[in-house]
Write a protein that holds these residues in place. Structure first.
Motif, short mmCIF file in Angstrom:
data_model
loop_
_atom_site.label_atom_id
_atom_site.label_comp_id
_atom_site.label_asym_id
_atom_site.label_seq_id
_atom_site.Cartn_x
_atom_site.Cartn_y
_atom_site.Cartn_z
N TYR A 11 0.84 -1.21 0.00
CA TYR A 11 0.00 0.00 0.00
C TYR A 11 0.87 1.26 0.00
CZ TYR A 11 -4.07 2.87 1.41
OH TYR A 11 -5.09 3.81 1.47
N ALA A 12 1.85 1.31 0.90
CA ALA A 12 2.72 2.49 0.98
C ALA A 12 3.69 2.50 -0.19
CB ALA A 12 3.50 2.49 2.31
N GLY A 13 4.19 1.34 -0.57
CA GLY A 13 5.13 1.25 -1.69
C GLY A 13 4.49 1.69 -2.99
N ASN A 14 3.25 1.27 -3.22
CA ASN A 14 2.54 1.68 -4.44
C ASN A 14 2.28 3.18 -4.43
OD1 ASN A 14 0.95 1.56 -6.84
ND2 ASN A 14 -0.87 1.66 -5.54
N PHE A 15 1.99 3.73 -3.26
CA PHE A 15 1.76 5.18 -3.18
C PHE A 15 3.05 5.92 -3.59
CE2 PHE A 15 -0.02 9.08 -2.28
CZ PHE A 15 0.56 9.75 -1.22
N LEU A 16 4.21 5.45 -3.06
CA LEU A 16 5.48 6.08 -3.46
C LEU A 16 5.71 5.92 -4.96
CD1 LEU A 16 7.69 4.92 -0.43
CD2 LEU A 16 6.95 7.28 -0.94
N ASN A 17 5.33 4.75 -5.49
CA ASN A 17 5.44 4.50 -6.93
C ASN A 17 4.64 5.53 -7.73
OD1 ASN A 17 5.26 3.07 -9.58
ND2 ASN A 17 3.18 2.61 -8.85
N MET A 18 3.39 5.74 -7.36
CA MET A 18 2.52 6.66 -8.12
C MET A 18 2.97 8.11 -7.96
SD MET A 18 -1.30 5.05 -7.60
CE MET A 18 -1.28 5.09 -5.81
N LEU A 19 3.71 8.38 -6.87
CA LEU A 19 4.20 9.75 -6.63
C LEU A 19 5.49 10.03 -7.39
CD1 LEU A 19 3.77 9.82 -2.75
CD2 LEU A 19 2.65 11.44 -4.29
N PHE A 20 6.44 9.08 -7.30
CA PHE A 20 7.82 9.39 -7.70
C PHE A 20 8.34 8.59 -8.89
CE2 PHE A 20 7.98 12.26 -4.36
CZ PHE A 20 7.73 11.69 -3.12
N LYS A 21 7.52 7.70 -9.48
CA LYS A 21 8.00 6.92 -10.63
C LYS A 21 8.27 7.87 -11.79
CE LYS A 21 6.64 2.92 -13.44
NZ LYS A 21 6.82 3.43 -14.81
N MET A 22 9.41 7.73 -12.44
CA MET A 22 9.72 8.55 -13.61
C MET A 22 9.72 7.65 -14.84
SD MET A 22 9.70 11.61 -12.99
CE MET A 22 9.27 12.37 -11.47
N THR A 23 10.90 7.44 -15.47
CA THR A 23 10.89 6.67 -16.72
C THR A 23 11.25 5.21 -16.51
OG1 THR A 23 13.18 7.30 -17.04
CG2 THR A 23 11.51 8.71 -18.08
N GLU A 24 11.60 4.82 -15.26
CA GLU A 24 11.99 3.42 -15.02
C GLU A 24 10.78 2.52 -15.28
OE1 GLU A 24 11.41 5.74 -12.90
OE2 GLU A 24 11.41 5.10 -10.80
N LEU A 25 11.05 1.27 -15.69
CA LEU A 25 9.97 0.35 -16.00
C LEU A 25 9.18 0.03 -14.73
CD1 LEU A 25 9.06 -0.89 -18.61
CD2 LEU A 25 10.32 -2.99 -18.03
N ASN A 26 9.89 -0.37 -13.66
CA ASN A 26 9.23 -0.69 -12.38
C ASN A 26 9.88 0.12 -11.27
OD1 ASN A 26 7.45 -2.76 -13.36
ND2 ASN A 26 9.31 -3.98 -13.68
N TYR A 27 9.06 0.89 -10.57
CA TYR A 27 9.57 1.71 -9.46
C TYR A 27 9.91 0.80 -8.28
CZ TYR A 27 9.70 5.21 -5.76
OH TYR A 27 10.07 6.00 -4.71
N LYS A 28 11.07 1.04 -7.69
CA LYS A 28 11.44 0.26 -6.48
C LYS A 28 11.50 1.20 -5.28
CE LYS A 28 13.61 -3.66 -8.72
NZ LYS A 28 12.39 -3.56 -9.60
N PRO A 29 10.49 1.15 -4.38
CA PRO A 29 10.50 2.06 -3.23
C PRO A 29 11.64 1.72 -2.29
CG PRO A 29 8.70 0.47 -3.05
CD PRO A 29 9.32 0.25 -4.38
N ASP A 30 12.24 2.74 -1.68
CA ASP A 30 13.26 2.49 -0.66
C ASP A 30 12.56 1.84 0.54
OD1 ASP A 30 16.12 3.60 0.56
OD2 ASP A 30 14.51 3.31 2.01
N PRO A 31 13.01 0.67 1.00
CA PRO A 31 12.29 -0.06 2.06
C PRO A 31 12.18 0.73 3.36
CG PRO A 31 14.40 -1.12 1.53
CD PRO A 31 14.16 -0.08 0.48
N VAL A 32 13.19 1.56 3.68
CA VAL A 32 13.13 2.34 4.92
C VAL A 32 12.04 3.40 4.81
CG1 VAL A 32 14.41 3.96 6.41
CG2 VAL A 32 15.55 1.92 5.47
N LEU A 33 11.96 4.07 3.67
CA LEU A 33 10.94 5.11 3.48
C LEU A 33 9.56 4.48 3.36
CD1 LEU A 33 12.75 7.57 1.04
CD2 LEU A 33 12.86 7.42 3.55
#
Ligand code: SDX
Length: 434
Positions: free
Chosen positions: A203-225
């Motif tokens: 849930y939190a990782g996907n939120f970070l993905n939708m916020l900060f994903k740029m041109t990378e194919l798959n966004y990888k959220p920083d586990p600490v954040l």
């Protein structure tokens, strides 16, 4: 010993026996039914007594089993579980299940719940046109509030709120789509394309993905954040009958769809005295600018010139346990993001205030908003997003309060009385005699 009050009306000498209602903790929150005071009259013409309580400082508007706060001891529990235990051991989605269903989920219940939320994260494509219509510098909270209200128009079944399966679907949708709406509002403000949900992320990782994903194919959220954001969501999920929960109950009591009720609760949350305080705290800390300027600001707060934002609480007369958790979590976030220098000003401000008679005598302690914004800013969120970050998890609390009200046998539409202090009857005055 009878659990009653005996009230003597000195105007008539009559006495009245009023029952005392008890909650889980007899020493905490026993109440008398206000309607019992209506029998206290001077004569048959008399309407009877009301209670007068601006801001509901001493009025229980409902019975609830969702959250419990002991303000004197700085205790917060969701469905009986201490917030410290949940922050240390649980996840936001598990806590969301607990708050909405009343019990921690089994493994299969959590898996089904997670699937239902994950598979409701997408927004109807037309919502992109709706969000795209806002001005480039529209405040994200204004965008989120109006978009949530509009979302209900896509689900005609949402108005059938006594239909169990329809209600459940709307709870899935609102819990799942709030991060998507929030992220889309953020991306619109930043002039970026909308990033679709990634159902492989938390849930939190996907939120970070939708916020900060740029041109990378798959966004990888920083586990600490990702973990820090999940804990922030847990801490903000519910909080008894706060201003926005009361708005949710009041608006929900006329039985509209839950989307407009959530929008009204989010509108109440936005105010700087409530969930908008985290944004106001950052602006205040920036304005203070350095530790040496703190004493002057403390003096201004004590003179009543301004409010020390992030301090004080209607219920907590001790340290807000959520603020304590955030204060301790901040260094873990700074390990990844770099230290937010405002934390030094915040800690020194707290130290000075907690030694000052003005704050001590009024039991003004840091509340949840005092440290949350410093962490959000370090994570890269603009200040305007802070109330939005509060609204996302609190949607679960609002929905829990809303459904508890609908299922309460005492449920009635909210329609308070007043003490009329206006003019007696008078005749219309033509213009030439005013
Ligand atoms: C949230 O209700 C909830 O549960 C909310 C919340 C949640 O999770 O939903 O916990 C989230 O909204 C936290 C609160 C965020 N707001 C702020 O940080 C804004 C600053 N704080 C306040 O404005 C105030 O403390 C309130 C609104 C939070 C509480 O207001 P109350 O209970 O009505 O208290 P009050 O305004 O009557 O203040 C009592 C006294 C007054 O002094 P006197 O008139 O007695 O001389 O304390 C003073 C106030 O002037 N005071 C402050 C102060 N807060 C209260 N003085 C300086 N700075 C402050 N922050």
């Amino acid at each position: 010993m009878p659990e009653t009050l005996t009230i003597t009306d000195n105007r008539t000498g009559k006495t009245y026996e009023v029952p005392i209602m008890k909650g889980t903790y007899p020493k905490y929150g026993s109440a008398i039914p206000a309607i019992a005071l209506r029998d206290i009259k001077v004569d048959d013409e008399d309407f009877g007594l009301l209670t007068y309580d601006p801001g509901f400082t001493n009025t229980a508007s409902c019975k609830s089993s969702v959250s419990f706060i002991d303000g004197e001891r700085g205790i917060l529990r969701y469905r009986g579980y201490p917030i410290q235990d949940l922050a240390a051991n649980s996840t936001f989605l598990e806590v969301a299940y607990l708050i909405l269903h009343g019990e921690l989920p089994s493994e299969s219940q959590l898996s089904e719940w997670t699937n239902n939320i994950t598979n409701h994260t997408m927004l109807h494509e037309n919502m992109k046109k709706f969000l795209g219509g806002f001005h480039h510098d529209a405040h994200p909270m204004g965008m989120v509030i109006s978009t949530v209200a509009a979302l209900g128009t896509f689900y005609p079944g949402a108005r059938d709120i006594y239909n169990e399966s329809d209600r459940r679907e709307q709870i899935y949708r609102l819990t799942a789509k709030m991060p998507t709406i929030a992220a889309y509002a953020f991306r619109h403000s930043a002039g970026l394309h909308f990033a679709y949900p990634d159902n492989n992320l938390s849930y939190a990782g996907n939120f970070l993905n939708m916020l900060f994903k740029m041109t990378e194919l798959n966004y990888k959220p920083d586990p600490v954040l990702e973990h820090a954001l999940d804990v922030l969501f847990i801490l903000h999920a519910d909080h008894e009958q706060n201003c926005s929960a009361s708005a949710m109950r009041a608006v929900g009591s006329s039985l509209p769809d839950p989307y407009v009720s959530v929008a009204s609760a989010a509108a109440a949350l936005w105010g700087p005295l409530h969930g908008g305080a985290n944004e106001a705290v950052l602006r205040m800390l920036r304005e203070i600018g350095s530790v040496d300027k703190i004493p002057a600001y403390i003096d201004r707060a004590k003179s009543g010139e301004f409010r020390l934002m992030g301090f004080g609480h209607r219920v907590y007369k001790n340290y807000d346990p959520r603020a304590k958790i955030l204060r301790e979590m901040a260094p873990q976030v700074f390990e990844i993001t770099g230290k937010n220098p405002l934390i030094d000003i915040a800690k020194e401000l707290e130290r000075i205030a907690l030694e000052d008679e003005y704050f001590v005598s009024r039991k003004l302690y840091p509340n949840v908003d005092f440290y949350s914004g410093i962490i959000y800013e370090a994570m890269g969120f603009p200040v305007a997003m802070f109330p939005v970050l509060f609204a996302i998890p609190r949607t679960v609390g609002w929905l829990a309060q809303w459904q508890e009200q609908l299922d309460d046998p005492d449920f009635r539409i909210a329609r308070p009385r007043q003490v009329y202090t206006g003019e007696d009857e008078r005749s219309y005055k033509p213009m030439n005699s005013r």
